[in-house]
Design a protein around this motif. Sequence first.
Motif, short mmCIF file in Angstrom:
data_model
loop_
_atom_site.label_atom_id
_atom_site.label_comp_id
_atom_site.label_asym_id
_atom_site.label_seq_id
_atom_site.Cartn_x
_atom_site.Cartn_y
_atom_site.Cartn_z
N LYS A 1 33.96 16.81 34.14
CA LYS A 1 33.00 15.74 34.35
C LYS A 1 32.01 15.69 33.03
O LYS A 1 31.63 14.73 32.23
N ARG A 2 31.39 16.81 32.89
CA ARG A 2 30.28 17.03 31.87
C ARG A 2 31.04 16.67 30.44
O ARG A 2 30.51 16.25 29.53
N LEU A 3 32.30 17.44 30.15
CA LEU A 3 32.76 17.39 28.86
C LEU A 3 33.59 16.03 28.63
O LEU A 3 33.58 15.83 27.54
N ALA A 4 33.91 15.27 29.59
CA ALA A 4 34.39 13.65 29.30
C ALA A 4 33.12 13.24 28.87
O ALA A 4 33.09 12.21 28.08
N GLY B 1 32.83 11.10 25.49
CA GLY B 1 32.47 9.65 25.00
C GLY B 1 31.24 9.61 24.45
O GLY B 1 31.18 8.48 23.53
N LEU B 2 30.11 10.36 24.50
CA LEU B 2 29.01 10.07 23.79
C LEU B 2 29.26 10.72 22.29
O LEU B 2 28.68 10.01 21.26
N GLY B 3 30.09 11.64 22.27
CA GLY B 3 30.47 12.01 20.67
C GLY B 3 31.16 11.07 20.00
O GLY B 3 31.19 10.82 18.82
N ALA B 4 31.97 10.49 20.74
CA ALA B 4 32.73 9.41 20.10
C ALA B 4 31.98 8.33 19.56
O ALA B 4 32.06 7.39 18.39
N LEU B 5 31.08 7.94 20.36
CA LEU B 5 30.13 6.67 20.25
C LEU B 5 29.23 7.17 19.04
O LEU B 5 28.86 6.41 18.08
N ALA B 6 28.75 8.41 18.92
CA ALA B 6 27.86 8.84 17.87
C ALA B 6 28.80 8.52 16.80
O ALA B 6 28.41 8.11 15.63
N ALA B 7 30.06 9.23 16.49
CA ALA B 7 30.57 9.02 15.29
C ALA B 7 31.15 7.60 14.98
O ALA B 7 30.96 7.12 13.77
N VAL C 1 30.37 16.01 9.43
CA VAL C 1 29.07 15.23 9.45
C VAL C 1 29.20 14.36 10.73
O VAL C 1 28.60 14.34 11.82
N LEU C 2 30.39 13.68 10.94
CA LEU C 2 30.65 12.77 12.16
C LEU C 2 30.63 13.73 13.44
O LEU C 2 30.26 13.09 14.33
N GLY C 3 31.29 14.97 13.34
CA GLY C 3 31.49 15.50 14.37
C GLY C 3 29.95 16.49 14.84
O GLY C 3 30.16 17.01 15.92
N LEU C 4 29.10 16.56 13.89
CA LEU C 4 28.00 17.38 14.20
C LEU C 4 27.16 16.96 15.57
O LEU C 4 26.68 17.78 16.47
N PRO C 5 26.99 15.57 15.79
CA PRO C 5 26.16 15.31 17.10
C PRO C 5 27.03 15.71 18.38
O PRO C 5 26.31 16.14 19.28
N MET C 6 28.19 15.35 18.48
CA MET C 6 29.02 15.81 19.65
C MET C 6 29.21 17.28 19.56
O MET C 6 29.07 18.04 20.72
N LEU C 7 29.09 18.22 18.44
CA LEU C 7 29.12 19.67 18.59
C LEU C 7 27.84 19.87 19.23
O LEU C 7 27.90 21.04 19.92
N ALA C 8 26.68 19.58 18.84
CA ALA C 8 25.46 19.89 19.26
C ALA C 8 25.19 19.55 20.96
O ALA C 8 24.75 20.52 21.75
N GLY D 1 27.73 19.04 22.95
CA GLY D 1 28.85 20.26 23.54
C GLY D 1 28.31 21.51 23.86
O GLY D 1 28.64 21.83 24.80
N LEU D 2 27.95 22.05 22.79
CA LEU D 2 27.15 23.46 23.00
C LEU D 2 26.09 23.44 23.99
O LEU D 2 26.08 24.23 24.83
#
Length: 212
Positions: A22-25, A29-35, A135-142, A144-145
């Motif tokens: 659930k957390r990863l989903a 979703g938030l990472g895709a929205l940020a990108a 660059v697009l993936g940095l928000p989701m990486l942060a 996610g970690l």
Amino acid sequence: MRTDDLIDALASDTGPTRAPPKRLATVGGLGALAALLLVLGWLHTRHDLMPAMRGGMFWMKALYTALLGLAGYLAVERLARPTGSGRRGWILGLSVLAVFVVAGLVQAMMSPDIQMALRMLRGGSWHVCSRNILVLGLPMLALGLWAVRGMAPTRPTLAGLATGLFAGGVAATVYGLHCPENTFTFVALWYSLGVLALAALGAIIGRWALRW
């Protein structure tokens, strides 16, 4: 308490509050929205987006990158748990990457001359493609970690690598809304490098950020 005892205790306490899916989903979703917001506000969508969406290569790119993201998800979903290995995710990711690289090589070798092969390889955006995906993936990486840190990973470097792969796959899929490149050769090299750069960054940061 010995480390092995602690791991056993965590493994027996992976109830709903520790369940990663659930957390990863939510992270996905938030990472895709940020990108998407970055594409719309910074890169902008390609001018021929609607006609491109009727072509097969648009969806082939999306399928490739989405499968890389799925591979990262499957790996980190297991690695976020004590003693998890992420084997299914690694197998899927390596298989998809190998298939697309082979397709890119075959397409390049079938080109009528070396100049055509170079044009397929370079396209019109080789110098920014991998960077843009990173660059697009940095928000989701942060994000996610941060989420994985709140779980129970016992292999921080691998968990960070998987988190980066997850973020890279999602970011590269969204990037397809902007990128006009449509050859297997280009995507196999530059898209893959962008995704793998996020995976490598995740591994480097995860080595210390996910340690407990």
